[in-house]
Scaffold this active site. Structure first.
Site, PDB file in Angstrom:
ATOM      1  N   HIS A   1       1.119  -3.877   1.611  1.00 28.88           N
ATOM      2  CA  HIS A   1       0.598  -3.735   2.969  1.00 28.88           C
ATOM      3  C   HIS A   1       1.711  -4.054   3.942  1.00 28.88           C
ATOM      4  CE1 HIS A   1      -2.042  -4.146   6.429  1.00 28.88           C
ATOM      5  NE2 HIS A   1      -2.946  -3.502   5.711  1.00 28.88           N
ATOM      6  N   ASP A  40      -8.120  -1.160  -0.238  1.00 28.12           N
ATOM      7  CA  ASP A  40      -8.447   0.099  -0.906  1.00 28.12           C
ATOM      8  C   ASP A  40      -8.566  -0.041  -2.410  1.00 28.12           C
ATOM      9  OD1 ASP A  40      -8.461   1.712   1.393  1.00 28.12           O
ATOM     10  OD2 ASP A  40      -6.285   1.566   1.464  1.00 28.12           O
TER      11      ASP A  40
HETATM   12  N1  ACO Z   1       4.114   0.277  -5.506  1.00 26.79           N
HETATM   13  C1  ACO Z   1       5.423   0.089  -5.861  1.00 26.79           C
HETATM   14  N2  ACO Z   1       6.367  -0.320  -4.997  1.00 26.79           N
HETATM   15  C2  ACO Z   1       6.015  -0.548  -3.718  1.00 26.79           C
HETATM   16  C3  ACO Z   1       4.674  -0.392  -3.305  1.00 26.79           C
HETATM   17  C4  ACO Z   1       3.720   0.047  -4.238  1.00 26.79           C
HETATM   18  N3  ACO Z   1       2.447   0.211  -3.891  1.00 26.79           N
HETATM   19  N4  ACO Z   1       4.593  -0.690  -1.976  1.00 26.79           N
HETATM   20  C5  ACO Z   1       5.841  -1.034  -1.590  1.00 26.79           C
HETATM   21  N5  ACO Z   1       6.691  -0.967  -2.651  1.00 26.79           N
HETATM   22  C6  ACO Z   1       8.110  -1.338  -2.641  1.00 26.79           C
HETATM   23  C7  ACO Z   1       8.980  -0.280  -1.994  1.00 26.79           C
HETATM   24  O1  ACO Z   1       9.451   0.670  -2.932  1.00 26.79           O
HETATM   25  C8  ACO Z   1      10.080  -1.130  -1.391  1.00 26.79           C
HETATM   26  O2  ACO Z   1      10.932  -1.504  -2.447  1.00 26.79           O
HETATM   27  P1  ACO Z   1      12.534  -1.709  -2.149  1.00 26.79           P
HETATM   28  O3  ACO Z   1      12.595  -2.866  -1.185  1.00 26.79           O
HETATM   29  O4  ACO Z   1      13.115  -2.001  -3.486  1.00 26.79           O
HETATM   30  O5  ACO Z   1      13.020  -0.423  -1.534  1.00 26.79           O
HETATM   31  C9  ACO Z   1       9.359  -2.391  -0.940  1.00 26.79           C
HETATM   32  O6  ACO Z   1       8.226  -2.511  -1.827  1.00 26.79           O
HETATM   33  C10 ACO Z   1       8.897  -2.363   0.514  1.00 26.79           C
HETATM   34  O7  ACO Z   1       8.106  -1.189   0.695  1.00 26.79           O
HETATM   35  P2  ACO Z   1       7.946  -0.379   2.080  1.00 26.79           P
HETATM   36  O8  ACO Z   1       7.538   1.018   1.779  1.00 26.79           O
HETATM   37  O9  ACO Z   1       9.172  -0.586   2.919  1.00 26.79           O
HETATM   38  O10 ACO Z   1       6.752  -1.191   2.746  1.00 26.79           O
HETATM   39  P3  ACO Z   1       5.920  -0.682   3.988  1.00 26.79           P
HETATM   40  O11 ACO Z   1       5.492  -1.908   4.700  1.00 26.79           O
HETATM   41  O12 ACO Z   1       6.661   0.348   4.750  1.00 26.79           O
HETATM   42  O13 ACO Z   1       4.677   0.063   3.307  1.00 26.79           O
HETATM   43  C11 ACO Z   1       2.591   0.528   2.358  1.00 26.79           C
HETATM   44  C12 ACO Z   1       3.408  -0.467   3.201  1.00 26.79           C
HETATM   45  C13 ACO Z   1       2.679   1.951   2.968  1.00 26.79           C
HETATM   46  C14 ACO Z   1       1.124   0.095   2.400  1.00 26.79           C
HETATM   47  C15 ACO Z   1       3.146   0.526   0.905  1.00 26.79           C
HETATM   48  O14 ACO Z   1       3.042  -0.768   0.357  1.00 26.79           O
HETATM   49  C16 ACO Z   1       2.432   1.559   0.027  1.00 26.79           C
HETATM   50  O15 ACO Z   1       2.861   2.723  -0.009  1.00 26.79           O
HETATM   51  N6  ACO Z   1       1.360   1.141  -0.721  1.00 26.79           N
HETATM   52  C17 ACO Z   1       0.577   2.057  -1.512  1.00 26.79           C
HETATM   53  C18 ACO Z   1      -0.367   2.853  -0.600  1.00 26.79           C
HETATM   54  C19 ACO Z   1      -1.545   1.993  -0.121  1.00 26.79           C
HETATM   55  O16 ACO Z   1      -2.176   1.288  -0.890  1.00 26.79           O
HETATM   56  N7  ACO Z   1      -1.849   2.138   1.194  1.00 26.79           N
HETATM   57  C20 ACO Z   1      -2.975   1.435   1.804  1.00 26.79           C
HETATM   58  C21 ACO Z   1      -2.500   0.498   2.893  1.00 26.79           C
HETATM   59  S1  ACO Z   1      -3.804  -0.460   3.482  1.00 26.79           S
HETATM   60  C22 ACO Z   1      -4.652   0.535   4.501  1.00 26.79           C
HETATM   61  O17 ACO Z   1      -4.187   1.434   5.130  1.00 26.79           O
HETATM   62  C23 ACO Z   1      -6.085   0.258   4.559  1.00 26.79           C
END
Ligand code: ACO
Length: 432
Positions: free
Chosen positions: A310, A367
């Site tokens: 998140h 979710d």
């Molecule tokens: N699985 C694996 N790796 C992940 C995940 C994941 N679900 N989420 C983040 N990471 C990793 C990224 O690859 C990144 O790694 P790095 O630092 O080695 O490059 C690091 O964690 C940071 O990730 P970002 O994408 O920069 O985090 P951001 O805050 O931009 O994204 C998000 C948040 C979009 C929710 C992300 O965690 C994600 O894609 N999760 C899966 C989708 C999801 O469940 N969305 C629902 C959000 S809640 C809502 O809207 C109700």
């Protein structure tokens, strides 16, 4: 314990100091106000994804992502667990305090009176192809609703606003049920004034003219809680969209319709669909939870553990914790033995002790469990994000109202750092 509070921030630009006032929120959060930055220095800030940008001051919802805290108008989310009344929560978010008995009765009466759609709207549903994406239909139908209630475009005073809010909150439920009926070729069912909000939605989705769907109180309670937990989450992508559109003085219906489109994306509300698709892919593909976790950890694999991570929570999402408990109760009550739930549990267990997820503070989000509960209720995956939109609607309305009442509100218009070609000239087509 009080942490150090800054009073102002000084920025040195080419050695020249510029002072910016610090704004402190009621929970001690601090930000420095850069309203005069460009005028004073000629510089702008660059913050892709807005991770460090406060777009407004808001009194609706507080989140402390590091501690896993979520409060609606100051009330901790956990306190709604035993009293999951979505309608009361909606009024609280929109009007800033819990409704008294009279206000609650009046609002409920408005919802009942507004449950129907204009009959002409039925033809709009017929115009969609049978495989239309439900979120596209929802957004379009909310904008259509605005055409049928043009008198609600200029909302002056709380009385009229309450009526507009009741119309939207009541009619989005009917629209959602009609989307389901249209996509399944089923006759439209009208709302039953004797039923409460969630039971009525399930009735309009699942009853047949000859066979009234019986709603189990445990299921009604679970759906109520899902809606309560989704009702607001401060400046997320869809809420910011509603505010952005509303900042141009676009009406409430148009602004909310844009919010639905923002919510549709798989990184936002669409993630609940992706969670189920991921669990099905693991199940059908003969993979294990552990295989999938390994794939999600690999850079460049394009695989993410959906329902994890998140932007704001760097701790357990408190809503996920609450849903985890209720998912066990619903599945037991419905006597559902779902292999996908076993996979979900295994994924959660493994990810929570895996260094990759621990180091990046990736915890289950809301979710992760909502999809499993809705699936057990018989709601198809394609409708999950529509359910999320019903839950989020009070938050969108509250933010639109808050912004429209600010005397200092301006049209939202971010800047950019231009990186395109410079000093080019037009070449006539025959010379290209
Ligand atoms: N699985 C694996 N790796 C992940 C995940 C994941 N679900 N989420 C983040 N990471 C990793 C990224 O690859 C990144 O790694 P790095 O630092 O080695 O490059 C690091 O964690 C940071 O990730 P970002 O994408 O920069 O985090 P951001 O805050 O931009 O994204 C998000 C948040 C979009 C929710 C992300 O965690 C994600 O894609 N999760 C899966 C989708 C999801 O469940 N969305 C629902 C959000 S809640 C809502 O809207 C109700």
């Amino acid at each position: 314990m009080w942490r150090h509070m800054a009073k102002s921030v000084q920025l040195l630009v080419d050695g020249k100091p510029h002072d910016f006032p610090v704004v402190t929120g009621s929970e001690g959060e601090q930000g420095f106000d850069i309203t005069k930055l460009r005028a004073d220095t000629g510089l702008i800030t660059l913050d892709p994804g807005y991770g460090n940008t406060g777009s407004c001051q808001s009194a609706i919802t507080f989140i402390d992502g590091d501690k896993g805290v979520l409060r609606y108008r100051g009330i901790p989310i956990e306190e709604f667990a035993g009293n999951p009344d979505f309608i009361e929560v909606a009024w609280l978010l929109i009007f800033g305090r819990l409704p008294n008995q009279e206000e609650s009765t009046r609002f409920r009466a408005r919802l009942t009176a507004n449950a129907h759609l204009h009959e002409a709207m039925k033809y709009h549903f017929e115009g969609f192809p049978a495989d239309a994406p439900p979120m596209a239909m929802l957004s379009a139908m909310i904008n259509t609703l605005g055409c049928f209630h043009a008198e609600m475009h200029a909302l002056k005073g709380d009385e009229l606003f309450e009526e507009a809010a009741a119309r939207l909150i009541s009619k989005i439920r009917t629209i959602a049920a009609f989307i389901y009926r249209r996509l399944h070729g089923l006759p439209y069912m009208y709302a039953d004034p004797k039923l409460r909000y969630c039971a009525n939605l399930l009735h309009m989705m699942f009853s047949m003219p000859h066979d009234q769907h019986r709603v189990d109180p445990e299921i009604e309670k679970a759906l109520n809680l899902i809606f309560v937990l989704h009702a607001d989450h401060e400046q997320n992508c869809s809420t910011s969209t509603v505010r952005m559109v509303g900042s141009s003085k676009a009406n409430l219906f148009a602004s909310v319709s844009a919010g639905v489109c923002a919510l549709w994306g798989p990184l936002h509300g669409g993630a609940n669909v992706e969670v189920l698709e991921m669990l099905e892919q693991i199940h059908k593909g003969g993979l294990t939870a552990d295989n999938y976790i390994e794939m999600a950890k690999q850079k460049g694999s394009g695989v993410r553990l959906m329902g994890f991570g998140h932007r704001v929570y760097k701790n357990y999402d408190p809503r996920a914790k609450m849903l985890q408990g209720i998912s066990d109760r619903v599945l037991t009550k419905l006597n559902v033995k779902d292999p996908l739930l076993d996979i979900a549990r295994r994924l959660e267990e493994q990810a929570l002790k895996d260094d990759y997820f621990v180091a990046r503070k990736l915890y289950p989000n809301v979710d992760f469990y909502s999809g499993i509960i809705m699936r057990a209720m018989g709601i198809p995956t394609s409708m999950f994000t529509v359910m999320f939109a019903i839950g989020r609607l009070p938050g969108w309305i509250a933010h639109w109202k808050e912004q429209s009442e600010e005397s200092t509100s301006r049209i939202a218009r971010p800047r950019q750092i231009y990186t395109g070609p410079v000093d080019k000239h037009y070449v006539p087509i025959e010379q290209r």
